[in-house]
Design an enzyme around this catalytic site. Structure first.
Site, PDB file in Angstrom:
ATOM      1  CG  MET A 137      -1.904   1.191   1.484  1.00  0.00           C
ATOM      2  SD  MET A 137      -2.765   1.023   3.027  1.00  0.00           S
ATOM      3  CE  MET A 137      -1.564   0.695   4.357  1.00  0.00           C
ATOM      4  CB  SER A 165       2.247  -4.970   2.957  1.00  0.00           C
ATOM      5  OG  SER A 165       1.363  -4.478   3.890  1.00  0.00           O
ATOM      6  CG  ASP A 167       3.155  -5.339  11.394  1.00  0.00           C
ATOM      7  OD1 ASP A 167       2.671  -3.998  11.544  1.00  0.00           O
ATOM      8  OD2 ASP A 167       3.471  -6.238  10.556  1.00  0.00           O
ATOM      9  CG  HIS A 175       3.984  -3.729   8.022  1.00  0.00           C
ATOM     10  ND1 HIS A 175       3.661  -4.921   7.999  1.00  0.00           N
ATOM     11  CD2 HIS A 175       3.487  -3.022   6.999  1.00  0.00           C
ATOM     12  CE1 HIS A 175       2.741  -5.162   6.963  1.00  0.00           C
ATOM     13  NE2 HIS A 175       2.932  -4.085   6.081  1.00  0.00           N
TER      14      HIS A 175
END
Length: 297
Positions: free
Chosen positions: A31, A105, A224, A280
């Protein structure tokens, strides 16, 4: 001289043969990213090419330029993105013998959809780096890069109606939004994740195609703060009806009922669960070389 020339030719042939033997790699960004950012996907492409001479690496671009590619990671229907990627892969002559895939991701779950829906050319190994396979980003806690203004708008939109048709069709993050407090709404209205996770029935083709993988590698980031819950990266999720207690893959109905073939793949040693310290998508080059590269060689 003739003997030396013959030796040189043999060595050259062996080098060319070794280069040709490298399995191609397809990567899909996450993203707010793009195919060719020198600090992300461009960097990954470069270090893979440096370590595996002769390898063909395709970093997927959705759109005609990098801006469109980034915007499409927020606003282009995921099913349309997957169809576009399947078309790209089918037309690429470098991939006709098969390829490895590595998604970052949301790119991890999107490439899983490619594996389930588009078996030609064949995906050999799938490496999901922080992919949210049971859904996220429940709560949408943090936003990548410089896209905070976009994410503020996305949060408000998701809060107003993640499972409405208009939001589902035009907002990527809504399409893998999995609200454990609204499981029925999720199963009924999710146009992407509920489909690839077989929430509304069993598509035997999806199951067969995923089980054809040699290895399905799932990387979870142990610190994360973006994926909620982080265990989604290993196919775990919240226990239904609440948002505090999580359960691992083996306790989910997806595994127990073996709707995707994950139980059978697990017993066959095809599932690989890796944990890495960090937030992340934060990992070191050394970790990538020692842990991920072996699956590409």
């Amino acid at each position: 001289m003739a003997a030396i020339r013959a030796v040189v030719l043999v060595l050259l042939w062996l080098c060319l043969r070794g280069a040709a033997a490298a399995v191609p790699l397809v990567i899909w960004h996450g993203m707010g990213d793009s195919c060719c950012n020198p600090q992300s996907m461009g960097y990954i492409k470069k270090i893979v090419e440096n370590k595996i001479p002769g390898i063909y690496v395709l970093s997927l671009k959705i759109g005609s330029n990098l801006i469109q590619d980034m915007e499409n990671s927020f606003f282009m229907n995921v099913n349309d993105q997957v169809r576009e990627v399947c078309s790209q892969l089918a037309k690429d002559p470098h991939l006709k013998g098969g390829y490895n895939a590595m998604g970052f991701s949301q790119g991890g779950q999107f490439l899983r959809a490619v594996a389930q829906r588009c078996p030609s050319p064949p995906m050999l190994n799938l490496i999901s780096v922080g992919g949210q396979h049971q859904g996220s980003v429940y709560g949408f806690p943090r936003c990548p890069g410089e896209s905070s203004h976009i994410c503020d708008w996305i949060r408000k939109t998701l809060d107003l109606g993640a499972y409405t048709q208009a939001v589902q069709e035009h907002l990527v993050q809504a399409e893998y939004w999995h609200d454990p407090l609204k499981e029925e709404d999720y199963r009924k209205n999710s146009i992407f994740l509920a489909d690839i996770n077989q929430e509304r029935g069993i598509n035997e083709t999806y199951k067969k195609n995923l089980m054809a993988l040699k290895k399905f590698v799932m990387v979870k980031f142990l610190n994360d703060t973006m994926v909620d819950p982080p265990i989604s990266e290993w196919f775990g999720f919240y226990k239904s009806g609440q948002a505090k207690e999580t359960i691992p893959l083996k306790e989910t109905s997806l595994y127990i009922e073996d709707r995707l073939g994950l139980q059978e793949m697990d017993k066959a040693g095809k599932l690989v669960f890796l944990g890495v310290k960090g937030d992340h998508l934060h990992f070191s080059e050394e970790w990538f070389y020692s842990t991920i590269l072996p699956f590409l060689q």
